[in-house]
Design a protein around this motif. Structure first.
Motif, PDB file in Angstrom:
ATOM      1  N   LYS A 244      13.334  34.703 -12.328  1.00  0.00           N
ATOM      2  CA  LYS A 244      13.898  35.798 -11.721  1.00  0.00           C
ATOM      3  C   LYS A 244      15.201  36.719 -12.148  1.00  0.00           C
ATOM      4  O   LYS A 244      14.848  37.876 -12.579  1.00  0.00           O
ATOM      5  N   SER A 245      16.472  36.330 -12.411  1.00  0.00           N
ATOM      6  CA  SER A 245      17.091  36.659 -12.037  1.00  0.00           C
ATOM      7  C   SER A 245      17.121  36.536 -14.335  1.00  0.00           C
ATOM      8  O   SER A 245      17.545  37.690 -14.275  1.00  0.00           O
ATOM      9  N   GLY A 246      16.666  35.666 -14.789  1.00  0.00           N
ATOM     10  CA  GLY A 246      16.280  35.836 -16.016  1.00  0.00           C
ATOM     11  C   GLY A 246      15.640  37.111 -16.672  1.00  0.00           C
ATOM     12  O   GLY A 246      15.618  37.577 -17.496  1.00  0.00           O
ATOM     13  N   ILE A 247      14.023  37.387 -16.108  1.00  0.00           N
ATOM     14  CA  ILE A 247      14.036  38.474 -15.993  1.00  0.00           C
ATOM     15  C   ILE A 247      14.835  39.324 -16.117  1.00  0.00           C
ATOM     16  O   ILE A 247      14.815  40.485 -16.851  1.00  0.00           O
ATOM     17  N   ALA A 248      15.312  39.189 -15.083  1.00  0.00           N
ATOM     18  CA  ALA A 248      16.061  40.342 -14.774  1.00  0.00           C
ATOM     19  C   ALA A 248      17.195  40.962 -15.707  1.00  0.00           C
ATOM     20  O   ALA A 248      17.677  41.855 -16.076  1.00  0.00           O
ATOM     21  N   GLU A 249      18.007  40.357 -16.517  1.00  0.00           N
ATOM     22  CA  GLU A 249      18.614  39.928 -17.501  1.00  0.00           C
ATOM     23  C   GLU A 249      18.321  40.566 -18.713  1.00  0.00           C
ATOM     24  O   GLU A 249      18.693  41.232 -19.101  1.00  0.00           O
ATOM     25  N   ARG A 250      16.768  40.131 -19.088  1.00  0.00           N
ATOM     26  CA  ARG A 250      16.405  41.270 -19.996  1.00  0.00           C
ATOM     27  C   ARG A 250      15.918  42.631 -19.325  1.00  0.00           C
ATOM     28  O   ARG A 250      16.630  42.826 -20.735  1.00  0.00           O
ATOM     29  N   GLU A 251      14.890  42.685 -18.056  1.00  0.00           N
ATOM     30  CA  GLU A 251      15.023  43.966 -18.404  1.00  0.00           C
ATOM     31  C   GLU A 251      16.095  45.117 -18.234  1.00  0.00           C
ATOM     32  O   GLU A 251      16.391  45.859 -18.639  1.00  0.00           O
TER      33      GLU A 251
END
Length: 388
Positions: A244-251
């Protein structure tokens, strides 16, 4: 490795163990254009730590181009170090089966990533010209600006296909009584009175990479790693947190840079040198792209907010990012307070306006909440920290 790939790495980690999580679902049921992931063999035993180790090692090789023999040896060594610890508790057959599954997940994730339209270049971009528009900034005067096409990348969330922040609240003006001028003057005045602590904050969050420190995305993921270690959560929670942190980083990067290039707002150094002090330079280097919204505030807020429900916002984390440079670690009473400091560091550094920082924090919090609400399994039925 570009920071926007942290999302793929985190998702791959979760998918490599998710069959070991009771009543769990794949991210493919929640994310935009994510294909189905590999399945396990029925009635066979798996070691999920072995699967996770194989997945991560394989993805690190896949997503890093130009690896040297020394780099590959280092990756192999780390993978083998963990394999030796895992092997003690696992039969050879189960171990091999688990590794094979993990590698199949890594391959599926990488294959999916290759259909992404992410473009980190600036080739052919021509910056628009208007009053208050971004122009190259001193001393480097880099042009064209960086990352103008990031917004074309495929998002993980369908809701982020066209998301953009509201327009900047102040109209451009050179009138000394205007809100725009007062906003610029605040940046100049803060610079004139910087305290030692404010300078330390600005420097701690510079995150310029280039062998001098972490990239902004790398610093964010290190902070999440430190929070995971502090909270001692199990593998299921840790994998979800990384995802979820990686998804947030990208989004957040996609939405932030889409907004930056929609409004193309000038940086403080441009305005201040023109109308207040012709010799002024910001305390930290001004990045070569438009100002609004503040990326450090936006991205860091999204990253930490995405894992707040998993790790708890009110956990105190000490950030040791720059111990290797001899800098004093910084301690935060909550996850989001780190984002707030990352944001205000850009005012102290002289590269962002307060209103852009506030907008970034608010936008990041909202996006992080959206990502945090993705439900994959029931946490209460998977609470045993030794189950994985």
């Amino acid at each position: 490795m570009n920071g926007v790939y942290f999302g793929y790495l985190g998702i791959g980690l979760y998918e490599s163990i998710r069959y070991g999580i009771k009543n769990s679902s794949s991210f493919s049921s929640s994310l935009y254009q994510m294909p189905a992931m590999p399945s396990i063999e029925n009635n066979e035993t798996y070691c999920w730590t072995a699967s996770a180790n194989a997945t991560m090692a394989s993805m690190i090789r896949y997503f890093n181009s130009g690896l040297t023999a020394a780099n590959l040896a280092s990756i192999d060594s780390l993978e083998n170090f963990y394999n030796e610890k895992i092997n003690i508790q696992t039969s050879a057959t189960d171990f091999i089966r688990s590794q094979a599954f993990g590698r199949s997940v890594a391959t599926a994730i990488y294959t999916w990533s290759k259909s992404d339209s992410f473009n980190p270049t600036n080739t052919g971009y021509v910056a628009p010209v208007f009053d208050g528009a971004w122009v190259p900034t001193p001393p480097a005067m880099i042009s064209p600006p960086a990352s103008p096409y990031v917004s074309n990348a495929r998002p993980f969330l369908m809701a982020n296909l066209t998301a953009v922040a509201p327009p900047f609240p102040f109209a451009y003006s050179e009138d000394t009584s205007s809100d725009f001028y007062k906003m610029e003057k605040e940046v100049y005045d803060v610079f004139q009175g910087l305290t030692t602590e404010q300078k330390n904050i600005a420097l701690f969050w510079v995150d310029q990479g280039n062998g001098l420190g972490y990239t902004p995305d790398g610093h964010n993921m290190l902070f999440v790693s430190q929070a995971i270690e502090k909270t001692k959560v199990n593998l299921a929670i840790a994998a979800e947190a990384f995802a979820k942190s990686g998804i947030a980083e990208r989004e957040s990067n996609i939405a932030c840079f889409r907004t930056k290039y929609k409004y193309n707002l000038l940086r403080p150094v441009t305005y201040i040198r023109k109308l207040i002090d012709p010799n002024w330079l910001s305390f930290i280097p001004t990045p070569p792209f438009p100002e609004y919204p503040a990326a450090h505030a936006f991205v860091t807020a999204a990253v930490v907010q995405a894992v707040t429900d998993l790790l708890g916002d009110h956990v105190s984390v000490t950030d040791h990012a720059y111990d290797f440079r001899g800098w004093t670690p910084r301690t935060y009473p909550s996850l989001f307070s780190a984002a707030e400091e990352a944001g205000i560091s850009r005012l102290y550094g002289g590269i962002h306006y307060r209103v852009s920082i506030s907008a970034g924090l608010n936008l990041g919090r909202d996006l992080g909440n959206m990502i945090g609400k993705i439900k994959l399994y029931d946490k209460q039925s998977n609470s045993n920290p030794n189950a994985y």
